[in-house]
Design a protein around this motif. Structure first.
Motif, PDB file in Angstrom:
ATOM      1  N   PHE A  31       0.822  -1.210   0.000  1.00  0.00           N
ATOM      2  CA  PHE A  31       0.000   0.000   0.000  1.00  0.00           C
ATOM      3  C   PHE A  31       0.861   1.267   0.000  1.00  0.00           C
ATOM      4  O   PHE A  31       0.368   2.362   0.264  1.00  0.00           O
ATOM      5  CB  PHE A  31      -0.942   0.008   1.204  1.00  0.00           C
ATOM      6  N   GLY A  32       2.169   1.075  -0.263  1.00  0.00           N
ATOM      7  CA  GLY A  32       3.072   2.214  -0.347  1.00  0.00           C
ATOM      8  C   GLY A  32       3.342   2.885   0.979  1.00  0.00           C
ATOM      9  O   GLY A  32       3.670   4.076   1.029  1.00  0.00           O
ATOM     10  N   GLN A  33       3.228   2.125   2.068  1.00  0.00           N
ATOM     11  CA  GLN A  33       3.388   2.679   3.404  1.00  0.00           C
ATOM     12  C   GLN A  33       4.801   2.443   3.938  1.00  0.00           C
ATOM     13  O   GLN A  33       5.435   1.439   3.618  1.00  0.00           O
ATOM     14  CB  GLN A  33       2.370   2.058   4.362  1.00  0.00           C
ATOM     15  N   PRO A  34       5.316   3.351   4.777  1.00  0.00           N
ATOM     16  CA  PRO A  34       6.639   3.159   5.383  1.00  0.00           C
ATOM     17  C   PRO A  34       6.640   2.008   6.383  1.00  0.00           C
ATOM     18  O   PRO A  34       5.579   1.582   6.863  1.00  0.00           O
ATOM     19  CB  PRO A  34       6.919   4.489   6.071  1.00  0.00           C
ATOM     20  N   LYS A  35       7.841   1.541   6.726  1.00  0.00           N
ATOM     21  CA  LYS A  35       7.981   0.363   7.586  1.00  0.00           C
ATOM     22  C   LYS A  35       7.361   0.571   8.974  1.00  0.00           C
ATOM     23  O   LYS A  35       6.870  -0.390   9.581  1.00  0.00           O
ATOM     24  CB  LYS A  35       9.453  -0.009   7.723  1.00  0.00           C
ATOM     25  N   PHE A  36       7.392   1.816   9.484  1.00  0.00           N
ATOM     26  CA  PHE A  36       6.882   2.002  10.851  1.00  0.00           C
ATOM     27  C   PHE A  36       5.387   1.725  10.954  1.00  0.00           C
ATOM     28  O   PHE A  36       4.870   1.464  12.031  1.00  0.00           O
ATOM     29  CB  PHE A  36       7.223   3.404  11.380  1.00  0.00           C
ATOM     30  N   ARG A  37       4.682   1.766   9.831  1.00  0.00           N
ATOM     31  CA  ARG A  37       3.266   1.428   9.853  1.00  0.00           C
ATOM     32  C   ARG A  37       3.053  -0.030  10.251  1.00  0.00           C
ATOM     33  O   ARG A  37       2.043  -0.374  10.881  1.00  0.00           O
ATOM     34  CB  ARG A  37       2.635   1.680   8.484  1.00  0.00           C
ATOM     35  N   LEU A  53     -10.574  -4.030  11.576  1.00  0.00           N
ATOM     36  CA  LEU A  53      -9.762  -2.955  11.017  1.00  0.00           C
ATOM     37  C   LEU A  53     -10.240  -1.592  11.500  1.00  0.00           C
ATOM     38  O   LEU A  53      -9.436  -0.672  11.697  1.00  0.00           O
ATOM     39  CB  LEU A  53      -9.803  -3.019   9.488  1.00  0.00           C
ATOM     40  N   ASP A  54     -11.538  -1.441  11.705  1.00  0.00           N
ATOM     41  CA  ASP A  54     -12.085  -0.159  12.150  1.00  0.00           C
ATOM     42  C   ASP A  54     -11.514   0.288  13.483  1.00  0.00           C
ATOM     43  O   ASP A  54     -11.472   1.492  13.784  1.00  0.00           O
ATOM     44  CB  ASP A  54     -13.612  -0.242  12.255  1.00  0.00           C
ATOM     45  N   GLU A  55     -11.065  -0.671  14.311  1.00  0.00           N
ATOM     46  CA  GLU A  55     -10.522  -0.343  15.625  1.00  0.00           C
ATOM     47  C   GLU A  55      -9.057   0.082  15.563  1.00  0.00           C
ATOM     48  O   GLU A  55      -8.514   0.558  16.564  1.00  0.00           O
ATOM     49  CB  GLU A  55     -10.670  -1.545  16.565  1.00  0.00           C
ATOM     50  N   ILE A  56      -8.414  -0.085  14.418  1.00  0.00           N
ATOM     51  CA  ILE A  56      -6.984   0.237  14.301  1.00  0.00           C
ATOM     52  C   ILE A  56      -6.847   1.694  13.889  1.00  0.00           C
ATOM     53  O   ILE A  56      -6.565   2.037  12.732  1.00  0.00           O
ATOM     54  CB  ILE A  56      -6.291  -0.708  13.302  1.00  0.00           C
ATOM     55  N   LEU A  59      -3.875   3.725  12.063  1.00  0.00           N
ATOM     56  CA  LEU A  59      -3.820   3.779  10.606  1.00  0.00           C
ATOM     57  C   LEU A  59      -4.950   4.678  10.117  1.00  0.00           C
ATOM     58  O   LEU A  59      -6.036   4.697  10.711  1.00  0.00           O
ATOM     59  CB  LEU A  59      -3.965   2.383   9.999  1.00  0.00           C
ATOM     60  N   SER A  60      -4.721   5.397   9.046  1.00  0.00           N
ATOM     61  CA  SER A  60      -5.726   6.326   8.543  1.00  0.00           C
ATOM     62  C   SER A  60      -6.956   5.573   8.057  1.00  0.00           C
ATOM     63  O   SER A  60      -6.886   4.404   7.669  1.00  0.00           O
ATOM     64  CB  SER A  60      -5.152   7.152   7.393  1.00  0.00           C
ATOM     65  N   ALA A  61      -8.080   6.263   8.075  1.00  0.00           N
ATOM     66  CA  ALA A  61      -9.320   5.662   7.583  1.00  0.00           C
ATOM     67  C   ALA A  61      -9.175   5.265   6.116  1.00  0.00           C
ATOM     68  O   ALA A  61      -9.707   4.243   5.678  1.00  0.00           O
ATOM     69  CB  ALA A  61     -10.476   6.631   7.774  1.00  0.00           C
ATOM     70  N   GLU A  62      -8.435   6.081   5.358  1.00  0.00           N
ATOM     71  CA  GLU A  62      -8.232   5.771   3.937  1.00  0.00           C
ATOM     72  C   GLU A  62      -7.472   4.465   3.777  1.00  0.00           C
ATOM     73  O   GLU A  62      -7.848   3.611   2.966  1.00  0.00           O
ATOM     74  CB  GLU A  62      -7.473   6.905   3.262  1.00  0.00           C
ATOM     75  N   LEU A  63      -6.399   4.298   4.555  1.00  0.00           N
ATOM     76  CA  LEU A  63      -5.602   3.072   4.458  1.00  0.00           C
ATOM     77  C   LEU A  63      -6.420   1.866   4.903  1.00  0.00           C
ATOM     78  O   LEU A  63      -6.374   0.801   4.265  1.00  0.00           O
ATOM     79  CB  LEU A  63      -4.334   3.205   5.311  1.00  0.00           C
ATOM     80  N   ARG A  64      -7.167   2.020   5.991  1.00  0.00           N
ATOM     81  CA  ARG A  64      -7.994   0.901   6.455  1.00  0.00           C
ATOM     82  C   ARG A  64      -9.020   0.512   5.398  1.00  0.00           C
ATOM     83  O   ARG A  64      -9.306  -0.665   5.189  1.00  0.00           O
ATOM     84  CB  ARG A  64      -8.684   1.276   7.766  1.00  0.00           C
ATOM     85  N   GLY A  65      -9.566   1.506   4.718  1.00  0.00           N
ATOM     86  CA  GLY A  65     -10.519   1.220   3.653  1.00  0.00           C
ATOM     87  C   GLY A  65      -9.873   0.478   2.500  1.00  0.00           C
ATOM     88  O   GLY A  65     -10.464  -0.466   1.934  1.00  0.00           O
ATOM     89  N   GLN A  66      -8.647   0.855   2.157  1.00  0.00           N
ATOM     90  CA  GLN A  66      -7.925   0.174   1.087  1.00  0.00           C
ATOM     91  C   GLN A  66      -7.634  -1.281   1.468  1.00  0.00           C
ATOM     92  O   GLN A  66      -7.754  -2.192   0.636  1.00  0.00           O
ATOM     93  CB  GLN A  66      -6.625   0.908   0.782  1.00  0.00           C
ATOM     94  N   MET A  67      -7.265  -1.480   2.724  1.00  0.00           N
ATOM     95  CA  MET A  67      -6.975  -2.833   3.188  1.00  0.00           C
ATOM     96  C   MET A  67      -8.232  -3.696   3.174  1.00  0.00           C
ATOM     97  O   MET A  67      -8.198  -4.853   2.747  1.00  0.00           O
ATOM     98  CB  MET A  67      -6.372  -2.784   4.597  1.00  0.00           C
ATOM     99  N   ALA A  68      -9.338  -3.126   3.626  1.00  0.00           N
ATOM    100  CA  ALA A  68     -10.600  -3.873   3.628  1.00  0.00           C
ATOM    101  C   ALA A  68     -11.022  -4.224   2.208  1.00  0.00           C
ATOM    102  O   ALA A  68     -11.477  -5.344   1.932  1.00  0.00           O
ATOM    103  CB  ALA A  68     -11.683  -3.070   4.334  1.00  0.00           C
ATOM    104  N   GLU A  69     -10.851  -3.282   1.302  1.00  0.00           N
ATOM    105  CA  GLU A  69     -11.228  -3.532  -0.087  1.00  0.00           C
ATOM    106  C   GLU A  69     -10.372  -4.636  -0.689  1.00  0.00           C
ATOM    107  O   GLU A  69     -10.843  -5.415  -1.535  1.00  0.00           O
ATOM    108  CB  GLU A  69     -11.080  -2.237  -0.898  1.00  0.00           C
ATOM    109  N   ALA A  70      -9.115  -4.716  -0.251  1.00  0.00           N
ATOM    110  CA  ALA A  70      -8.218  -5.761  -0.745  1.00  0.00           C
ATOM    111  C   ALA A  70      -8.482  -7.110  -0.091  1.00  0.00           C
ATOM    112  O   ALA A  70      -7.880  -8.122  -0.476  1.00  0.00           O
ATOM    113  CB  ALA A  70      -6.766  -5.351  -0.512  1.00  0.00           C
ATOM    114  N   GLY A  71      -9.362  -7.140   0.915  1.00  0.00           N
ATOM    115  CA  GLY A  71      -9.741  -8.410   1.542  1.00  0.00           C
ATOM    116  C   GLY A  71      -9.085  -8.698   2.872  1.00  0.00           C
ATOM    117  O   GLY A  71      -9.274  -9.776   3.445  1.00  0.00           O
TER     118      GLY A  71
END
Length: 399
Positions: A31-37, A53-56, A59-71
């Motif tokens: 997802f193009g994120q740095p290692k500290f993520r 994922l919603d509880e994390i 991480l930004s809401a945008e990133l969480r949404g991308q992760m959820a969309e990816a499964g």
């Protein structure tokens, strides 16, 4: 040692719980994120024990949404069914992602199994200081769906073996139960006084026949979730290659060997695995484990009425364990339907206990927990319906 006697394990590649830090770095890189993520994600999964994922929120809401969309999902096992004992013990039917189920047990106050092993957990058991009883509990964890070892006195053996559990499924049982009871492990700043939690890998399955996944789960529990290995005990029926590998591990739980008989003849009848690795070979492997001065190996001994509970059996156990850093945990057999054994009389169980102590071997009788809900040692069988409680036998001496 390669895992054996199991079908291949279906792994949900998008389940995050159970992933190593390196695995999570790779996920974040996609997802193009740095290692500290990845460290933030690991902390959310294992320290904060997020359920979704919603509880994390680190991480930004945008990133969480991308992760959820990816499964991607957190992927904790589900506590699908709960049975509660009159003694406070809880047994959970735990549903896994593929629909298989295992059982996990929560024992508030523990069952006395830690006594005599030289650890902080043992000190808490032995002193029973009221200040330590609040949120002091033991979680009994499964490592396989079913079991291949076929111990004749155990209900789990009737299931046969279905598959191994993954590291995430093993450690995930712990996380799910801790979340249910809102347990504070006390990791990180501002966490207050930690609750005292012990883990016993004594549920369904033989951990050393799922060695790699079991040890990977231990590393998650220790390094990521913050539970000390000194508060964990793994029980084996006597898988010799597993004991030999265990002896070389830099991080390992305490060891409990299910002895259950004083000679190979009796043990072979009740534990067929003895025909592959006899008592002598197992004791030689245990003696090779590098123990600290205060560390003891536990030998578990299920007392079966008229089978292994006589004075001559106690004398043979004393001879076997002479000179070893060993303690014995006696377990009065927990009955179950279709298992053709009887409990020992209270008198014979008490006599056996006292003979071991008189012979110089530390011996303790485990408190039976959850017998009325089939949650006690040897009773886990993926129960999905109500059944009549088994008859109970207690013994006088618990020292």
């Amino acid at each position: 040692m390669a895992d054996s006697n199991t079908n291949s394990v279906p792994v949900t590649s998008l389940a995050l719980f159970g992933a190593t830090l390196d695995d999570l770095r790779q996920v974040m890189a996609t997802f193009g994120q740095p290692k500290f993520r990845a460290r933030q994600l690991a902390d959310a999964l294992y320290r904060q024990r997020a359920n979704s994922l919603d509880e994390i929120t680190t991480l930004s809401a945008e990133l969480r949404g991308q992760m959820a969309e990816a499964g991607y999902v957190v992927g904790l096992p589900e506590l699908a069914q709960t049975a509660k004992s009159v003694d406070g013990t809880e047994r959970y039917l735990v549903r896994l992602a593929d629909g298989e189920t295992v059982e996990t047990v929560w024992m508030p106050g523990g069952d006395g199994g830690e006594r005599g092993d030289g650890t902080e957990a043992a000190h808490e058991e032995e002193t029973e200081d009221p200040a330590t009883l609040y949120k002091r509990a033991t979680i009994c964890v499964s490592s396989q769906v079913g079991c291949a070892v076929n111990c004749q006195f155990c209900l789990t053996a009737k299931l046969g073996i279905r598959r191994n559990l993954t590291p995430g499924e093993i450690a995930g049982q712990v996380a799910a139960v801790l979340n249910r009871h809102r347990v504070n492990i006390g990791t990180g700043k501002g966490q207050g006084n930690p609750d005292r939690i012990n883990l016993v890998f004594m549920g369904m399955g033989e951990p050393f026949l799922n060695y790699d996944s079991f040890m990977a789960a231990v590393k998650i529990l220790v390094n990521e979730m913050g539970i000390p290995s000194s508060r964990m005990t793994v029980s084996t029926s006597g898988i010799l290659p597993g004991i030999e590998r265990y002896a070389t591990e830099p991080i390992r739980p305490k060891l409990a060997l299910s002895l259950n008989a004083s000679n190979d003849t009796v043990r072979g009848e009740i534990m067929p695995i003895t025909r592959k690795w006899n008592i002598g070979a197992l004791l030689d492997a245990v003696k090779a484990i590098p123990l600290s001065k205060r560390e003891y190996v536990t030998f578990e001994y299920v007392l079966l009425g008229g089978v292994n509970d006589q004075p001559q059996h106690a004398a043979e156990v004393l001879a076997l364990l002479k000179g070893m850093q060993a303690k014995v945990n006696l377990i009065v057999w927990n009955p179950g339907p279709g298992v053709p054994y009887e409990q020992p009389t209270p008198e014979s169980a008490d006599r056996f206990h006292k003979l071991l102590i008189a012979g110089g071997v530390p011996a303790f009788t485990r408190r039976p927990r959850g017998r009325d809900i089939y949650a006690a040692c040897g009773q886990l069988k993926r129960t999905v319906e109500a059944e009549p409680a088994p008859q109970l036998v207690t013994i006088a001496s618990m020292a």
